[in-house]
Design a protein around this motif. Structure first.
Motif, PDB file in Angstrom:
ATOM      1  N   LYS A   1      28.255  35.547  92.333  1.00 14.82           N
ATOM      2  CA  LYS A   1      29.504  36.306  92.212  1.00 14.82           C
ATOM      3  C   LYS A   1      29.367  37.455  91.212  1.00 14.82           C
ATOM      4  O   LYS A   1      29.737  38.607  91.513  1.00 14.82           O
ATOM      5  N   VAL A   2      28.838  37.169  90.033  1.00 12.36           N
ATOM      6  CA  VAL A   2      28.691  38.209  89.013  1.00 12.36           C
ATOM      7  C   VAL A   2      27.678  39.267  89.450  1.00 12.36           C
ATOM      8  O   VAL A   2      27.912  40.476  89.313  1.00 12.36           O
ATOM      9  N   GLY A   3      26.545  38.824  89.979  1.00 10.04           N
ATOM     10  CA  GLY A   3      25.523  39.773  90.419  1.00 10.04           C
ATOM     11  C   GLY A   3      25.990  40.657  91.548  1.00 10.04           C
ATOM     12  O   GLY A   3      25.704  41.858  91.567  1.00 10.04           O
ATOM     13  N   ASN A   4      26.726  40.092  92.511  1.00  6.21           N
ATOM     14  CA  ASN A   4      27.214  40.893  93.631  1.00  6.21           C
ATOM     15  C   ASN A   4      28.215  41.952  93.173  1.00  6.21           C
ATOM     16  O   ASN A   4      28.238  43.076  93.693  1.00  6.21           O
ATOM     17  N   PHE A   5      29.046  41.619  92.188  1.00  7.20           N
ATOM     18  CA  PHE A   5      30.006  42.588  91.660  1.00  7.20           C
ATOM     19  C   PHE A   5      29.282  43.796  91.047  1.00  7.20           C
ATOM     20  O   PHE A   5      29.642  44.951  91.307  1.00  7.20           O
ATOM     21  N   LEU A   6      28.258  43.520  90.242  1.00  9.59           N
ATOM     22  CA  LEU A   6      27.520  44.615  89.604  1.00  9.59           C
ATOM     23  C   LEU A   6      26.719  45.412  90.632  1.00  9.59           C
ATOM     24  O   LEU A   6      26.627  46.647  90.546  1.00  9.59           O
TER      25      LEU A   6
ATOM     26  N   GLN B   1      30.408  42.993  81.421  1.00  7.78           N
ATOM     27  CA  GLN B   1      30.024  42.616  82.780  1.00  7.78           C
ATOM     28  C   GLN B   1      28.551  42.235  82.852  1.00  7.78           C
ATOM     29  O   GLN B   1      28.175  41.274  83.529  1.00  7.78           O
ATOM     30  N   CYS B   2      27.702  42.990  82.159  1.00  7.17           N
ATOM     31  CA  CYS B   2      26.288  42.631  82.119  1.00  7.17           C
ATOM     32  C   CYS B   2      26.067  41.382  81.262  1.00  7.17           C
ATOM     33  O   CYS B   2      25.180  40.568  81.555  1.00  7.17           O
ATOM     34  N   ASP B   3      26.868  41.225  80.223  1.00 13.15           N
ATOM     35  CA  ASP B   3      26.776  39.994  79.425  1.00 13.15           C
ATOM     36  C   ASP B   3      27.101  38.773  80.279  1.00 13.15           C
ATOM     37  O   ASP B   3      26.498  37.708  80.110  1.00 13.15           O
ATOM     38  N   ASP B   4      28.066  38.909  81.189  1.00 13.64           N
ATOM     39  CA  ASP B   4      28.392  37.801  82.099  1.00 13.64           C
ATOM     40  C   ASP B   4      27.194  37.433  82.961  1.00 13.64           C
ATOM     41  O   ASP B   4      26.957  36.247  83.250  1.00 13.64           O
TER      42      ASP B   4
ATOM     43  N   SER C   1      23.351  46.418  78.085  1.00 12.24           N
ATOM     44  CA  SER C   1      23.412  45.327  77.112  1.00 12.24           C
ATOM     45  C   SER C   1      22.000  45.010  76.629  1.00 12.24           C
ATOM     46  O   SER C   1      21.379  44.033  77.074  1.00 12.24           O
ATOM     47  N   PRO C   2      21.452  45.838  75.729  1.00 18.10           N
ATOM     48  CA  PRO C   2      20.050  45.669  75.320  1.00 18.10           C
ATOM     49  C   PRO C   2      19.833  44.565  74.296  1.00 18.10           C
ATOM     50  O   PRO C   2      18.681  44.244  73.987  1.00 18.10           O
ATOM     51  N   GLY C   3      20.909  43.979  73.784  1.00 16.56           N
ATOM     52  CA  GLY C   3      20.780  42.978  72.726  1.00 16.56           C
ATOM     53  C   GLY C   3      20.908  43.622  71.353  1.00 16.56           C
ATOM     54  O   GLY C   3      20.689  44.819  71.184  1.00 16.56           O
TER      55      GLY C   3
ATOM     56  N   ASN D   1      25.099  57.553  78.668  1.00 20.61           N
ATOM     57  CA  ASN D   1      25.800  57.797  79.928  1.00 20.61           C
ATOM     58  C   ASN D   1      26.326  56.501  80.532  1.00 20.61           C
ATOM     59  O   ASN D   1      27.371  56.494  81.193  1.00 20.61           O
ATOM     60  N   LEU D   2      25.600  55.405  80.348  1.00 23.36           N
ATOM     61  CA  LEU D   2      25.963  54.143  80.980  1.00 23.36           C
ATOM     62  C   LEU D   2      26.864  53.274  80.115  1.00 23.36           C
ATOM     63  O   LEU D   2      27.492  52.351  80.624  1.00 23.36           O
ATOM     64  N   LEU D   3      26.898  53.575  78.825  1.00 25.51           N
ATOM     65  CA  LEU D   3      27.594  52.668  77.918  1.00 25.51           C
ATOM     66  C   LEU D   3      29.105  52.851  77.980  1.00 25.51           C
ATOM     67  O   LEU D   3      29.605  53.979  78.126  1.00 25.51           O
ATOM     68  N   ASP D   4      29.783  51.745  77.844  1.00 24.02           N
ATOM     69  CA  ASP D   4      31.235  51.769  77.690  1.00 24.02           C
ATOM     70  C   ASP D   4      31.559  52.255  76.282  1.00 24.02           C
ATOM     71  O   ASP D   4      31.058  51.728  75.294  1.00 24.02           O
ATOM     72  N   LYS D   5      32.378  53.290  76.190  1.00 20.29           N
ATOM     73  CA  LYS D   5      32.649  53.905  74.883  1.00 20.29           C
ATOM     74  C   LYS D   5      33.368  52.960  73.927  1.00 20.29           C
ATOM     75  O   LYS D   5      33.300  53.130  72.717  1.00 20.29           O
ATOM     76  N   SER D   6      34.042  51.956  74.464  1.00 21.60           N
ATOM     77  CA  SER D   6      34.777  51.028  73.595  1.00 21.60           C
ATOM     78  C   SER D   6      33.905  49.905  73.066  1.00 21.60           C
ATOM     79  O   SER D   6      34.313  49.177  72.170  1.00 21.60           O
ATOM     80  N   ALA D   7      32.694  49.730  73.620  1.00 22.05           N
ATOM     81  CA  ALA D   7      31.827  48.629  73.198  1.00 22.05           C
ATOM     82  C   ALA D   7      31.018  49.046  71.975  1.00 22.05           C
ATOM     83  O   ALA D   7      30.824  50.237  71.716  1.00 22.05           O
ATOM     84  N   PRO D   8      30.519  48.089  71.186  1.00 22.74           N
ATOM     85  CA  PRO D   8      29.664  48.427  70.039  1.00 22.74           C
ATOM     86  C   PRO D   8      28.415  49.166  70.501  1.00 22.74           C
ATOM     87  O   PRO D   8      27.767  48.784  71.480  1.00 22.74           O
ATOM     88  N   ASN D   9      28.088  50.249  69.813  1.00 21.58           N
ATOM     89  CA  ASN D   9      26.950  51.074  70.188  1.00 21.58           C
ATOM     90  C   ASN D   9      25.749  50.696  69.327  1.00 21.58           C
ATOM     91  O   ASN D   9      25.708  50.986  68.135  1.00 21.58           O
TER      92      ASN D   9
END
Length: 545
Positions: A70-75, A92-95, A147-149, A204-212
């Motif tokens: 389910k998670v993989g198909n969504f992404l 989403q990638c963390d999921d 989500s590089p860790g 370009n790919l990062l969500d601006k609201s997430a920790p950078n």
């Protein structure tokens, strides 16, 4: 007695599959989850899931597989709908990582305690981790950027982005020539390049609201050289390398042969699309070089490749594409120092101290010295050392647009569409068959017209002859004949006619503060005076003044 009878009944029901849960049969995956797993992770991993589910008794591997699917198909669907231009939420990638790694490890610990997690399920965990880390798995590469860790342990190399794009989409080596039209082909390869350029910049790919976690990273490691060359989506279909891919290079790459382990068509595919742009770790294997050069030499004069200026087999082998660093044609620029030449492997040496053959042990001559900046299209020695000279002294050594990293655009052409003649025009009547009617008494008119035409022609010829001999006053005046005399008698002299002088063109000075770093310039000038040159302009020969 009663307990023994119950056990016997349960055993019979289990054997006849009438009571599967009484036998401890584990839950099964739904058909939808099986389809999603195959579409997202590929058929091999989907089979490993099914093998694990079939081997357990009560361990709920199917439930974990449903969540991962389910998670993989969504992404995956998000990448299909918006390959570039859309950020992805880090959650989403963390999921995906939670479902496929953390949850599966927790399930493994629980089921092992019940002795219900055999070798096939252990093999499944290994394959899940291997798939997520595989550079050819596009979803895994994208999520490792998003989500590089915290320690950037998952951040991919630039080559992984290139490899994932080529292995996921139609390209030069895998049915890349099956297009309905050339425009469709141009747009496809421009789309691949646009996708690559978008993903190598993590912000370009990062969500601006997430920790950078990548505040100081502008491009992925290994992509630094790519950033030196501009890319424009609007002009991309007019690039000569893109147009050369369609019909020429996409027919050459599948024919490259070599060891099966080298995967020469795929490696050549990666080189033409991304390796020649300067992506680290993407090079043509030595075992594939000879076959590629042979195919380029065979196809260079074909109809589809005639305008691409492909090298001959000998010229291609001299280029040593398998070992040259970043640039396929480094001789387009000089070394930057007088009497210093640069070799194909990056080594620099002085011709005064070591001689002109100092690159013999370093893959051959790559760049000429600044005092002799032009590499000529003539071999001086061996099979790979080309002569150096001054501009204008020789024909410069060329380079195919399919090998250049710098984009070269096709010159625009103007075409006119024929306008059909209006209805009833003579042209239309001629095509449909013109019906001529000769009036009665036509021979009388013929007797009158023929003498008039002949007489008029004779008068014109007589006048022309008198004019050429200078017998008419007009011809004498036109030729500027002047009567004069001396002690020996009279004579006629010819004066040279005065030629009108064109007024001198005004001198206009146009000063540009600087040359822009991104082309095109946007001006069409006859003469300019340059007062400052940026590195991009200096690379192409612009100088102050």
């Amino acid at each position: 007695g009663a307990s023994t009878a119950e056990r016997l009944v349960n055993l019979v029901a289990c054997l006849w599959l009438l009571m599967p849960f009484a036998c401890g049969q584990a839950p099964q995956m739904s058909l939808e989850a099986q389809v999603q797993l195959r579409a997202t992770f590929g058929l091999p991993l989907a089979r490993r899931f099914q093998e694990c589910i079939d081997s357990v008794t009560a361990c709920n591997v199917a439930g974990a597989a449903e969540q991962i699917a389910k998670v993989g198909n969504f992404l995956r669907q998000k990448l299909v709908d918006c390959p570039s231009g859309c950020p992805i939420l880090q959650s989403q990638c963390d999921d995906l990582y939670t479902a496929s790694q953390a949850n599966m490890n927790a399930l493994r610990a629980t089921c092992i305690s019940q002795n219900d997690f055999g070798a096939r399920c252990q093999n499944l965990l290994v394959n899940i981790n291997r798939t997520l880390e595989d550079p050819s798995f596009e979803l895994g590469v994208v999520c490792s950027i998003v989500s590089p860790g915290e320690q950037l342990q998952r951040l991919p190399h630039c080559s992984a982005v290139a490899t994932s794009i080529i292995n996921t989409h139609k390209s030069l080596a895998n049915n890349g020539s099956a297009w309905g039209s050339r425009d469709e082909c141009f747009n496809h390869y421009c789309g691949l390049m646009s996708r690559f350029r978008w993903r190598i910049r993590p912000h370009n790919l990062l969500d601006k609201s997430a920790p950078n976690h990548m505040a100081g990273i502008r491009v992925l490691p290994g992509c630094e050289k790519v950033e030196e060359y501009p890319f424009d989506e609007v002009t991309c279909p007019m690039r000569r390398d893109i147009q050369g891919f369609c019909g020429c290079i996409d027919n050459i790459v599948p024919s490259v042969r070599g060891s099966t382990l080298l995967e020469c068509p795929t490696r050549a595919d990666e080189y033409f699309l991304f390796g020649r742009l300067g992506v680290d770790n993407i090079r043509l294997p030595r075992g594939c070089e000879a076959s590629l050069c042979r195919q380029l030499g065979l196809q260079r004069d074909s109809v589809n490749c005639s305008g691409l200026e492909l090298p001959s087999e000998r010229e291609c082998l001299a280029m040593q594409l398998a070992v040259v660093l970043h640039e396929a044609c480094p001789w387009q620029n000089h070394s930057g120092e007088d009497h210093i030449i640069e070799c194909l492997d990056g080594h620099r040496c002085s011709v005064n101290a070591l001689g002109w053959d100092c690159c013999e042990a370093h893959r051959g001559r790559g760049k000429c010295p600044r005092n002799l900046p032009v590499m000529c299209n003539v071999l001086c020695s061996g099979s790979r050392d080309y002569c150096c000279g001054h501009e204008g002294d020789c024909t410069p050594r060329g380079c195919s647009p399919a090998l250049l990293a710098e984009p070269l655009l096709v010159a625009p052409t103007t075409t006119t569409q024929p306008v059909p003649p209006p209805a009833g025009s003579p042209r239309q009547e001629e095509e449909s068959g013109l019906n001529l009617r000769v009036p009665q008494g036509w021979w009388v008119w013929l007797l009158l017209v023929v003498p008039l035409v002949c007489g008029g022609t004779g008068m014109c010829l007589l006048w022309r002859k008198r004019h050429l001999l200078g017998l008419s006053s007009r011809s004498a005046k036109a030729a500027n004949l002047v009567e004069d005399a001396d002690s020996f008698g009279g004579f006629t002299k010819v004066q040279k006619p005065e030629e009108p002088q064109e007024p001198a063109a005004p001198i206009v000075h146009i000063e540009l503060p600087h040359l822009p770093e991104v082309r095109p310039l946007g001006l069409e000038l006859l003469e300019t005076r340059v007062i400052r040159v940026h590195p991009w302009g200096a690379k192409h020969g612009f100088r102050v003044g």
